[in-house]
Design a protein around this motif. Structure first.
Motif, PDB file in Angstrom:
ATOM      1  N   TYR A   1     -26.168  -5.878  -4.626  1.00  0.00           N
ATOM      2  CA  TYR A   1     -26.336  -7.208  -4.124  1.00  0.00           C
ATOM      3  C   TYR A   1     -26.370  -7.320  -2.476  1.00  0.00           C
ATOM      4  O   TYR A   1     -25.862  -6.720  -1.787  1.00  0.00           O
ATOM      5  N   ASN A   2     -27.471  -7.940  -2.271  1.00  0.00           N
ATOM      6  CA  ASN A   2     -28.073  -8.168  -0.739  1.00  0.00           C
ATOM      7  C   ASN A   2     -27.329  -9.255   0.006  1.00  0.00           C
ATOM      8  O   ASN A   2     -27.809 -10.415   0.052  1.00  0.00           O
ATOM      9  N   GLY A   3     -25.981  -9.157   0.305  1.00  0.00           N
ATOM     10  CA  GLY A   3     -25.291 -10.197   0.989  1.00  0.00           C
ATOM     11  C   GLY A   3     -23.815  -9.849   0.866  1.00  0.00           C
ATOM     12  O   GLY A   3     -23.449  -8.834   0.870  1.00  0.00           O
ATOM     13  N   VAL A   4     -22.825 -10.968   1.338  1.00  0.00           N
ATOM     14  CA  VAL A   4     -21.440 -10.619   1.230  1.00  0.00           C
ATOM     15  C   VAL A   4     -21.212 -10.573  -0.354  1.00  0.00           C
ATOM     16  O   VAL A   4     -21.022 -11.628  -0.880  1.00  0.00           O
ATOM     17  N   SER A   5     -20.340  -9.676  -0.522  1.00  0.00           N
ATOM     18  CA  SER A   5     -19.613 -10.070  -1.741  1.00  0.00           C
ATOM     19  C   SER A   5     -18.248  -9.209  -1.664  1.00  0.00           C
ATOM     20  O   SER A   5     -17.958  -8.467  -0.835  1.00  0.00           O
ATOM     21  N   VAL A   6     -17.227  -9.795  -2.610  1.00  0.00           N
ATOM     22  CA  VAL A   6     -15.844  -9.499  -2.394  1.00  0.00           C
ATOM     23  C   VAL A   6     -15.609  -8.957  -3.800  1.00  0.00           C
ATOM     24  O   VAL A   6     -15.589  -9.643  -4.797  1.00  0.00           O
ATOM     25  N   ILE A   7     -14.891  -7.982  -3.988  1.00  0.00           N
ATOM     26  CA  ILE A   7     -14.311  -7.407  -5.081  1.00  0.00           C
ATOM     27  C   ILE A   7     -12.837  -7.164  -5.021  1.00  0.00           C
ATOM     28  O   ILE A   7     -12.278  -6.751  -3.974  1.00  0.00           O
ATOM     29  N   ILE A   8     -11.977  -7.952  -5.886  1.00  0.00           N
ATOM     30  CA  ILE A   8     -10.705  -7.786  -5.728  1.00  0.00           C
ATOM     31  C   ILE A   8     -10.047  -7.019  -6.916  1.00  0.00           C
ATOM     32  O   ILE A   8      -9.718  -7.523  -7.798  1.00  0.00           O
ATOM     33  N   PRO A   9      -9.838  -5.562  -6.705  1.00  0.00           N
ATOM     34  CA  PRO A   9      -9.006  -5.023  -7.581  1.00  0.00           C
ATOM     35  C   PRO A   9      -7.457  -5.402  -7.612  1.00  0.00           C
ATOM     36  O   PRO A   9      -6.973  -5.305  -6.739  1.00  0.00           O
ATOM     37  N   ARG A  10      -7.020  -5.868  -8.618  1.00  0.00           N
ATOM     38  CA  ARG A  10      -5.655  -6.441  -8.757  1.00  0.00           C
ATOM     39  C   ARG A  10      -4.831  -5.867  -9.581  1.00  0.00           C
ATOM     40  O   ARG A  10      -4.997  -6.050 -10.840  1.00  0.00           O
ATOM     41  N   ARG A  11      -3.747  -5.097  -9.315  1.00  0.00           N
ATOM     42  CA  ARG A  11      -2.727  -4.828 -10.021  1.00  0.00           C
ATOM     43  C   ARG A  11      -1.459  -4.682  -9.006  1.00  0.00           C
ATOM     44  O   ARG A  11      -1.698  -4.272  -8.260  1.00  0.00           O
ATOM     45  N   GLU A  12      -0.281  -5.111  -9.550  1.00  0.00           N
ATOM     46  CA  GLU A  12       0.799  -4.821  -8.853  1.00  0.00           C
ATOM     47  C   GLU A  12       1.159  -3.362  -8.343  1.00  0.00           C
ATOM     48  O   GLU A  12       1.151  -2.495  -9.077  1.00  0.00           O
ATOM     49  N   CYS A  13       1.690  -3.487  -6.903  1.00  0.00           N
ATOM     50  CA  CYS A  13       2.254  -2.072  -6.681  1.00  0.00           C
ATOM     51  C   CYS A  13       3.399  -1.553  -7.660  1.00  0.00           C
ATOM     52  O   CYS A  13       4.231  -2.114  -7.940  1.00  0.00           O
ATOM     53  N   VAL A  14       3.240  -0.248  -7.880  1.00  0.00           N
ATOM     54  CA  VAL A  14       4.114   0.058  -8.926  1.00  0.00           C
ATOM     55  C   VAL A  14       5.739   0.286  -8.425  1.00  0.00           C
ATOM     56  O   VAL A  14       6.769   0.018  -8.862  1.00  0.00           O
ATOM     57  N   GLN A  15       5.762   0.543  -6.960  1.00  0.00           N
ATOM     58  CA  GLN A  15       7.186   0.347  -6.421  1.00  0.00           C
ATOM     59  C   GLN A  15       7.929  -0.956  -6.612  1.00  0.00           C
ATOM     60  O   GLN A  15       8.936  -1.117  -6.985  1.00  0.00           O
ATOM     61  N   THR A  16       7.153  -1.957  -6.412  1.00  0.00           N
ATOM     62  CA  THR A  16       7.707  -3.378  -6.189  1.00  0.00           C
ATOM     63  C   THR A  16       7.733  -3.799  -7.781  1.00  0.00           C
ATOM     64  O   THR A  16       8.717  -4.498  -8.069  1.00  0.00           O
ATOM     65  N   LEU A  17       6.830  -3.232  -8.567  1.00  0.00           N
ATOM     66  CA  LEU A  17       7.060  -3.647 -10.139  1.00  0.00           C
ATOM     67  C   LEU A  17       8.348  -3.068 -10.602  1.00  0.00           C
ATOM     68  O   LEU A  17       9.049  -3.660 -11.362  1.00  0.00           O
ATOM     69  N   ASN A  18       8.459  -1.607 -10.295  1.00  0.00           N
ATOM     70  CA  ASN A  18       9.502  -1.022 -10.656  1.00  0.00           C
ATOM     71  C   ASN A  18      10.883  -1.735 -10.161  1.00  0.00           C
ATOM     72  O   ASN A  18      11.953  -2.101 -11.021  1.00  0.00           O
ATOM     73  N   LYS A  19      10.912  -1.989  -8.946  1.00  0.00           N
ATOM     74  CA  LYS A  19      11.921  -2.739  -8.313  1.00  0.00           C
ATOM     75  C   LYS A  19      12.351  -4.371  -9.072  1.00  0.00           C
ATOM     76  O   LYS A  19      13.668  -4.432  -9.413  1.00  0.00           O
ATOM     77  N   ARG A  20      11.292  -4.688  -9.301  1.00  0.00           N
ATOM     78  CA  ARG A  20      11.225  -6.187 -10.092  1.00  0.00           C
ATOM     79  C   ARG A  20      11.929  -5.948 -11.423  1.00  0.00           C
ATOM     80  O   ARG A  20      12.753  -6.727 -12.013  1.00  0.00           O
ATOM     81  N   MET A  21      11.448  -4.954 -12.093  1.00  0.00           N
ATOM     82  CA  MET A  21      11.969  -4.723 -13.502  1.00  0.00           C
ATOM     83  C   MET A  21      13.428  -4.164 -13.577  1.00  0.00           C
ATOM     84  O   MET A  21      14.145  -4.526 -14.237  1.00  0.00           O
ATOM     85  N   ARG A  22      13.687  -3.451 -12.495  1.00  0.00           N
ATOM     86  CA  ARG A  22      15.127  -2.950 -12.290  1.00  0.00           C
ATOM     87  C   ARG A  22      15.995  -4.230 -12.203  1.00  0.00           C
ATOM     88  O   ARG A  22      17.352  -4.456 -12.804  1.00  0.00           O
ATOM     89  N   GLU A  23      15.755  -5.327 -11.331  1.00  0.00           N
ATOM     90  CA  GLU A  23      16.411  -6.303 -10.799  1.00  0.00           C
ATOM     91  C   GLU A  23      16.706  -7.329 -12.126  1.00  0.00           C
ATOM     92  O   GLU A  23      17.690  -7.824 -12.618  1.00  0.00           O
ATOM     93  N   LYS A  24      15.348  -7.299 -13.023  1.00  0.00           N
ATOM     94  CA  LYS A  24      15.310  -8.403 -14.166  1.00  0.00           C
ATOM     95  C   LYS A  24      16.301  -7.697 -15.015  1.00  0.00           C
ATOM     96  O   LYS A  24      16.996  -8.248 -15.688  1.00  0.00           O
ATOM     97  N   PHE A  25      16.398  -6.054 -15.216  1.00  0.00           N
ATOM     98  CA  PHE A  25      17.027  -5.695 -16.307  1.00  0.00           C
ATOM     99  C   PHE A  25      18.579  -5.919 -15.852  1.00  0.00           C
ATOM    100  O   PHE A  25      19.599  -6.113 -16.926  1.00  0.00           O
ATOM    101  N   LYS A  26      18.874  -5.791 -14.454  1.00  0.00           N
ATOM    102  CA  LYS A  26      20.253  -5.939 -14.106  1.00  0.00           C
ATOM    103  C   LYS A  26      20.859  -7.394 -14.178  1.00  0.00           C
ATOM    104  O   LYS A  26      21.912  -7.473 -14.945  1.00  0.00           O
ATOM    105  N   GLU A  27      20.113  -8.393 -14.196  1.00  0.00           N
ATOM    106  CA  GLU A  27      20.184  -9.791 -14.482  1.00  0.00           C
ATOM    107  C   GLU A  27      20.643  -9.902 -15.904  1.00  0.00           C
ATOM    108  O   GLU A  27      21.586 -10.726 -16.376  1.00  0.00           O
ATOM    109  N   LYS A  28      19.762  -9.324 -16.895  1.00  0.00           N
ATOM    110  CA  LYS A  28      19.768  -9.409 -18.139  1.00  0.00           C
ATOM    111  C   LYS A  28      21.175  -8.960 -18.609  1.00  0.00           C
ATOM    112  O   LYS A  28      21.803  -9.447 -19.543  1.00  0.00           O
ATOM    113  N   ALA A  29      21.600  -7.657 -18.127  1.00  0.00           N
ATOM    114  CA  ALA A  29      22.484  -7.041 -18.497  1.00  0.00           C
ATOM    115  C   ALA A  29      23.882  -7.889 -18.033  1.00  0.00           C
ATOM    116  O   ALA A  29      25.069  -8.122 -18.827  1.00  0.00           O
ATOM    117  N   LYS A  30      23.757  -8.403 -16.791  1.00  0.00           N
ATOM    118  CA  LYS A  30      24.907  -9.350 -16.427  1.00  0.00           C
ATOM    119  C   LYS A  30      24.876 -10.663 -17.160  1.00  0.00           C
ATOM    120  O   LYS A  30      25.985 -10.719 -17.439  1.00  0.00           O
TER     121      LYS A  30
END
Lengths: 540, 194
Positions: A507-536
């Motif tokens: 395309y001849n012009g400005v285009s923006v592509i946004i590949p979107r997927r959460e960082c695996v580090q923050t995802l893991n951290k979030r999951m760990r916290e969620k798991f901890k809360e559930k366990a609690k």
């Protein structure tokens, strides 16, 4: 009070909390990140109602801190050395407005470029802005200097810089706390035009800053952080700045240096001490972490003085971080042979984490770029910069925050087709948006890939100011809706993603592509916290 | 009393937990401490190291001078060798033997082990296997610390206490696992020195 074992960064944060700071503003950047992280995680800070925020960039952070100072309260803004380039407009002009409540610019330099694109020395900036600079040599001094720095800032109504380097930022030691001080009450500047830098006012303010220079020198001379230590051997005198003082001492196990020493931890330089050691000694050695700024000042252009050894005459390396061995060698200490690194030890550069969304994005991008030939991808500062290394070798530039989009625009204007920019979500809102507006306004033919992993990844997963806003921002800046494409970077979507990338590059012009997927580090951290809360919850 | 330790590994392998454990024990023992860590870019799977200095006197430099480290404690075999220039001639190298391979030119394992075994003072053990048998490979770092513990001049009970304190809020199960790991590593090391 009990001593705490703190990183240099943490000592600064704890000191700011104890010294009555009301607001802390920062953008994450190694090695300064842990300061704001500490305040954000501190219960004490929360209970005291201290505002701590991650800002869109260092300039917005610095200006917010200046706004706090305007109200008479104490503020700190923290950044890495190159962040000060971004905040430079606010920084330099704040020395002209001066302060009301105490304000500290905490700048963390990175000599040897452990995690940076240069090793610029922020003391130059401090000198340029003509404000006092504090350069702690250890964690305790870092703590104490925050208290002192706020007082100094209020005493002279001027911003104060504290300059640290990576080694201190990320090294831990015991720190004794001082009694906590109350925060300042809200109190407007006595002169409501103090912060109005119209030429007529600015000239007066600037004159006041210039007039204060001798007082800053006096303050340095009286400061307990700058000391003159006598020595019997006057063949040489040593000026040791900040951390370099430790490396000097390390070379004398009994801590008795035979030469006179001036320990410098506050600038402008304490002239009396410097004059005294110069007059007493036949030659000088200057030890400083970073650029040879003190050495240049004392040496002067013509170098007509007594012999001065340092980074400029080759006694010490011109670049890179100091250490006890480099300083020992400069002092003429015998350097014994050491064991060698076996030749089979291979370099292990940093790399993408397993499962990182950027991996899929770059595999896709590489496939499309192959059609056109390499050398068309401008990139930026973040984890995705690792795509410069094998096996990807996808990108052709990494200069400063936001430069991907604007460099691609320039290259496109010059006729490069396609011209691709690759930038992260957080870097986009830090400094990419205005460049995208330029590209839209001049209808440049660029393809911008905004890698959205929903965090500021490289610095450890701080929240991204761009979260949930990227499409709206692009639309608002004038990117055509049909050319804002969101894809999910996963191996199974490869064919589909390549197709989207190809279409937008065509395309001849400005285009923006946004590949979107959460960082695996923050995802893991979030999951760990969620798991901890559930366990609690289950435990209850 | 003065002890300088280089901790080595790959970003994400948990050398900072080892550092925190020794650090806590050292502060309990009333020692001065300086510990330089690596944060930032290298934490993404690159080589990381920590300079840890303990002393009953004030410590000057955050960095250990070359040739002065009493110990190298490494959770990865190739990384243990990267810091040899820091090791004293009679210093000890304690390392995990389980390679962490995230580069294409990782050296031949036999040759690597030969380099380690050529050092006069070394303890090498497969901490990953030991930790797995104890319940989780995640405790490999504590196995390595256990193996290093006879060379660290701090009461062993203080290291155990540090684990209880630092892992306490993560649950009793983790405390037990890490204490077992520490003790098993220590036992291995004592046997090896006989």
């Amino acid at each position: 009070m009990q001593k705490m074992s703190l990183l240099g960064d943490e000592a600064i944060a704890q000191a700011a909390i104890d010294a009555g700071m009301s607001g802390m503003y920062a953008y994450p950047g190694t090695p300064s990140t842990e300061i704001n992280e500490y305040v954000l995680a501190s219960r004490e800070a929360r209970e005291k109602g201290i505002v701590a925020s991650w800002c869109a960039n260092e300039k917005t952070a610095a200006e917010s801190a200046l706004g706090v100072s305007y109200t008479g309260k104490r503020a700190m803004t923290c950044m890495k050395h190159v962040g000060l380039n971004v905040a430079a407009d606010a920084f330099v002009n704040s020395s002209i407005t001066g302060a009301n409540g105490g304000i500290i610019f905490l700048v963390a330099d990175d000599p040897s470029m452990h995690s940076s694109q240069n090793e610029q020395d922020s003391r130059f900036y401090g000198k340029f802005a003509m404000i006092p600079i504090l350069e702690p040599s250890n964690q305790q001094e870092a703590y104490d200097m925050v208290h002192y720095g706020f007082d100094l800032s209020e005493k002279f109504q001027v911003p104060v810089m504290i300059r640290i380097t990576t080694r201190l930022a990320h090294s831990r030691s015991a720190v004794a706390r001082k009694p906590a001080r109350e925060q300042n009450k809200l109190g407007l500047p006595g002169n409501l035009r103090q912060f109005v830098l119209l030429p007529g006012i600015a000239r007066k303010q600037y004159q006041a800053l210039v007039d204060n220079q001798p007082r800053f020198v006096e303050e340095s001379e009286q400061s307990a952080f700058n000391t003159y230590i006598s020595g019997k051997d006057h063949k040489m005198g040593i000026i040791a700045c900040g951390l370099a003082y430790n490396y000097l001492m390390e070379n004398y196990p009994d801590r008795k240096v035979p030469y006179p020493v001036v320990k410098v931890a506050q600038y402008p330089l304490p002239e009396k001490h410097i004059r005294k050691i110069y007059e007493e000694c036949d030659s000088l050695m200057i030890l400083e972490e970073g650029y040879p700024i003190v050495e240049e000042m004392i040496r002067g252009l013509l170098n007509l003085s007594k012999p001065i050894k340092g980074r400029l005459d080759g006694t010490l390396p011109r670049t890179g971080e100091l250490n006890p061995n480099i300083v020992g060698a400069a002092l003429g200490m015998p350097q014994e042979g050491t064991l060698e690194i076996p030749s089979l030890v291979a370099a292990r550069p940093p790399s993408f984490c397993a499962g990182c969304p950027h991996i899929d994005s770059f595999i896709g991008l590489n496939e499309v770029i192959e059609t056109y030939g390499k050398g068309r991808v401008f990139s930026d500062i973040g984890c995705y910069t690792l795509s410069a290394t094998p096996p990807y070798e996808s990108i052709n530039s990494c200069v400063d925050m936001g430069a991907s989009i604007t460099m691609a625009k320039g290259a496109a204007d010059a006729g490069l087709v396609p011209a691709v920019a690759v930038i992260g979500d957080s870097t986009f809102t830090h400094s990419g948006m205005t460049g995208l507006l330029d590209a839209v306004n001049s209808k440049s033919n660029i393809t911008v890939i905004i890698l959205d992993n929903a965090t500021t990844g490289m610095t450890g997963g701080q929240p991204s100011a761009a979260l949930g806003k990227i499409e709206q921002i692009c639309k608002g800046l004038g990117v055509e809706e049909d050319h804002i494409r969101v894809i999910k970077p996963l191996r199974r979507n490869h064919e589909e993603n390549v197709k989207v990338l190809r279409e937008e590059m065509e395309y001849n012009g400005v285009s923006v592509i946004i590949p979107r997927r959460e960082c695996v580090q923050t995802l893991n951290k979030r999951m760990r916290e969620k798991f901890k809360e559930k366990a609690k919850a289950a435990g209850k | 009393m003065k002890i300088d330790i280089i901790l080595a590994g790959v970003g994400g392998q948990g050398i900072l937990s080892i550092a925190a454990t020794i650090g806590y024990a050292a502060v309990e023992a009333g020692l001065h401490l300086k510990q330089a860590e690596v944060h930032g870019m290298s934490q993404r799977g690159g080589d990381v190291q920590s300079h840890m200095r303990l002393s009953d006197q004030e410590i000057a430099s955050d960095l250990i001078p070359k040739g002065q480290a009493d110990l190298i404690i490494s959770v990865e075999p190739m990384e243990s060798l990267r810091y040899l220039p820091y090791l004293k001639k009679d210093g000890w190298l304690i390392t995990n033997t389980k390679p962490f391979i995230n580069i294409s030119n990782y050296p031949d394992e036999e040759k690597l082990m030969a380099e380690i075994k050529a050092l006069p003072n070394h303890i090498a053990l497969d901490a990953d296997s030991v930790a797995s048998e104890l319940g989780s490979v995640k405790a490999a770092n504590m196995v390595v610390l256990g193996a290093a513990s006879p060379f660290i001049n701090i009461d062993f009970e203080k290291l155990e206490n540090a684990i209880r304190t630092l892992f306490g809020r993560k649950g009793e199960e983790l405390v037990t696992l890490n204490l077992n790991a520490l003790n098993t590593g220590r036992k291995f090391s004592m046997e090896a020195q006989k």
